[in-house]
Design a protein around this motif. Sequence first.
Motif, mmCIF file in Angstrom:
data_model
loop_
_atom_site.group_PDB
_atom_site.id
_atom_site.type_symbol
_atom_site.label_atom_id
_atom_site.label_comp_id
_atom_site.label_asym_id
_atom_site.label_seq_id
_atom_site.Cartn_x
_atom_site.Cartn_y
_atom_site.Cartn_z
ATOM 1 N N PRO A 142 0.802 -1.235 0.000
ATOM 2 C CA PRO A 142 0.000 0.000 0.000
ATOM 3 C C PRO A 142 0.832 1.280 0.000
ATOM 4 C CG PRO A 142 -0.829 -1.570 1.630
ATOM 5 C CD PRO A 142 0.496 -2.083 1.160
ATOM 6 N N LEU A 143 2.136 1.178 0.243
ATOM 7 C CA LEU A 143 3.009 2.357 0.257
ATOM 8 C C LEU A 143 3.539 2.716 -1.127
ATOM 9 C CD1 LEU A 143 5.135 1.587 3.454
ATOM 10 C CD2 LEU A 143 3.157 3.104 3.257
ATOM 11 N N ASP A 144 3.232 1.912 -2.147
ATOM 12 C CA ASP A 144 3.768 2.131 -3.493
ATOM 13 C C ASP A 144 3.053 3.307 -4.151
ATOM 14 O OD1 ASP A 144 4.559 2.004 -6.183
ATOM 15 O OD2 ASP A 144 4.825 -0.174 -6.090
ATOM 16 N N ALA A 145 3.629 4.502 -4.012
ATOM 17 C CA ALA A 145 2.992 5.712 -4.539
ATOM 18 C C ALA A 145 2.954 5.708 -6.065
ATOM 19 C CB ALA A 145 3.744 6.946 -4.031
ATOM 20 N N GLY A 146 3.998 5.170 -6.690
ATOM 21 C CA GLY A 146 4.019 5.116 -8.152
ATOM 22 C C GLY A 146 2.873 4.283 -8.707
ATOM 23 N N ALA A 147 2.631 3.138 -8.074
ATOM 24 C CA ALA A 147 1.527 2.279 -8.514
ATOM 25 C C ALA A 147 0.192 2.971 -8.280
ATOM 26 C CB ALA A 147 1.579 0.946 -7.771
ATOM 27 N N PHE A 148 0.055 3.651 -7.144
ATOM 28 C CA PHE A 148 -1.176 4.376 -6.838
ATOM 29 C C PHE A 148 -1.480 5.398 -7.926
ATOM 30 C CE2 PHE A 148 -3.444 8.007 -5.168
ATOM 31 C CZ PHE A 148 -4.452 7.457 -4.388
#
Length: 490
Positions: A142-148
């Motif tokens: 859930p910390l993957d900002a790029g994927a978000f």
Amino acid sequence: RNILDFETAFLGAHTVRLERNYRSSPVILSAANAVIAENVDRKGKTLRTDRIGGERITLVTTSGETDEARWIADQIEAVLSEGPGLAYREMAILYRTNAQSRALEDVFRRRGLPYQIVGGVRFYERREIQDVLAYLRLISNPLDAGAFERVVNYPRRGIGNTSLDRLSTWAKAEEIRLLEAAARADEAPDVPKGGVRGLIAFAGLVQRYSAHASQMEVGELLEALVEELDVFRHLADEGPEGEDRADNVRELIAGALDYNSELQEDLESETLDHFTELDLFLQQVALVADVDRHDPDASAVTLMTLHNAKGLEFPVVFISGLEDGLFPLGRAYDNPSELEEERRLFYVGITRAENKLYLTHARRRRRAGEVMYGRLSPFVDAIPGHLVEKVTTAVAGESDGYAGRRAVRPDSSRSIDLGIQDDDLDFDTGLNQDLPRFVKGEAVVHDTFGSGTVGEVVGFGRDLKVTVHFDNVGTKRLLVRHARLRRDFD
């Protein structure tokens, strides 16, 4: 049509047939001539050459797409080991659809064989694959900002740049991650109402699948996710190119489903307790991406569709995926002109080969999430028998007794002595005499790692693990219910 109608449009035009071929051996040209002669709507010509002799065409029967890819890789390595006469760049693998490159790329990466995709993008770098993988990465972390940021508005859910900018500003002020901020979007100031609804729905979807990831196999998880996102409908809206992209997503699902049965347990049990199968799958994909970017100028085997092969030539050519319904495509049977165009494409593929041609087909192939059993393409039937030598891979030979059977899930109430439920196996274990007994010293075969010897057996039932000393790749620790090991009778 322009060529066929030329003499009608320009009366008195004189036809000159260019029949001399300076590229291919007589064997290859004879096969090509026999194939294209089946077309009715064409200008007749017969290719000929001054060359003498030539190797026969090798027709290879494999058990599935992974077995097919592995055999091709084996053959390339064997040809190169025979002497300095050939290089990687002098070999090409041709296929009907872009999605077929996935199995080939996976095997080539495992072997460390250099390859290049011509006229296309490497499988894991394709836009639609990156989109779906971004969902999996966010579900896993859930910390993957790029994927978000990549998928928060894919498919479109009413989240614009304004909504994202204001959410991001609020998340930084609150010192929370973007996914948590999305779940609390109704607390963020100035985010439009439409964006709030979309953000909360998106966060809820990711959180649900994060919870499922610890309980579901990655293939099952990916199938459910793609269906809920309605990815195929959105891709279909893009037109013909979208159909190709949808095929690529289906092939990614097929790879994830295969991963369920190939999952390698190289890590210790204590470590595995902290990883879901999704985590391990994404680790493998990350390694794949790194290899894809390695030394693009190296001599490499060429992978491409038959359409992209026009005008090119190679000393050694493999045409893969020669199953009826894949080549020719099933829809071509609805239109005689389309079927002739498919046959013309096969003719083009054959004539790309200068010295040696291999034709490969699989008895079963995973397509659109289903294991499909197929027969050899009828195009191959036109090639005279004396021009062809037939080969069956070891895996396909062992499965002769099952050819034509659908891979079913038997009644899980029956089990074998190991305590493994039949639900974990592809075929009825009560009929399969090839199942190993899993005792120390037993010779076994793995679809990817080849032949080896059982060194250690621990656990029982669904948790049974074996350590196998493989002849070519060293020692591997495998979970039996996923490994699909068979007895090695050689």
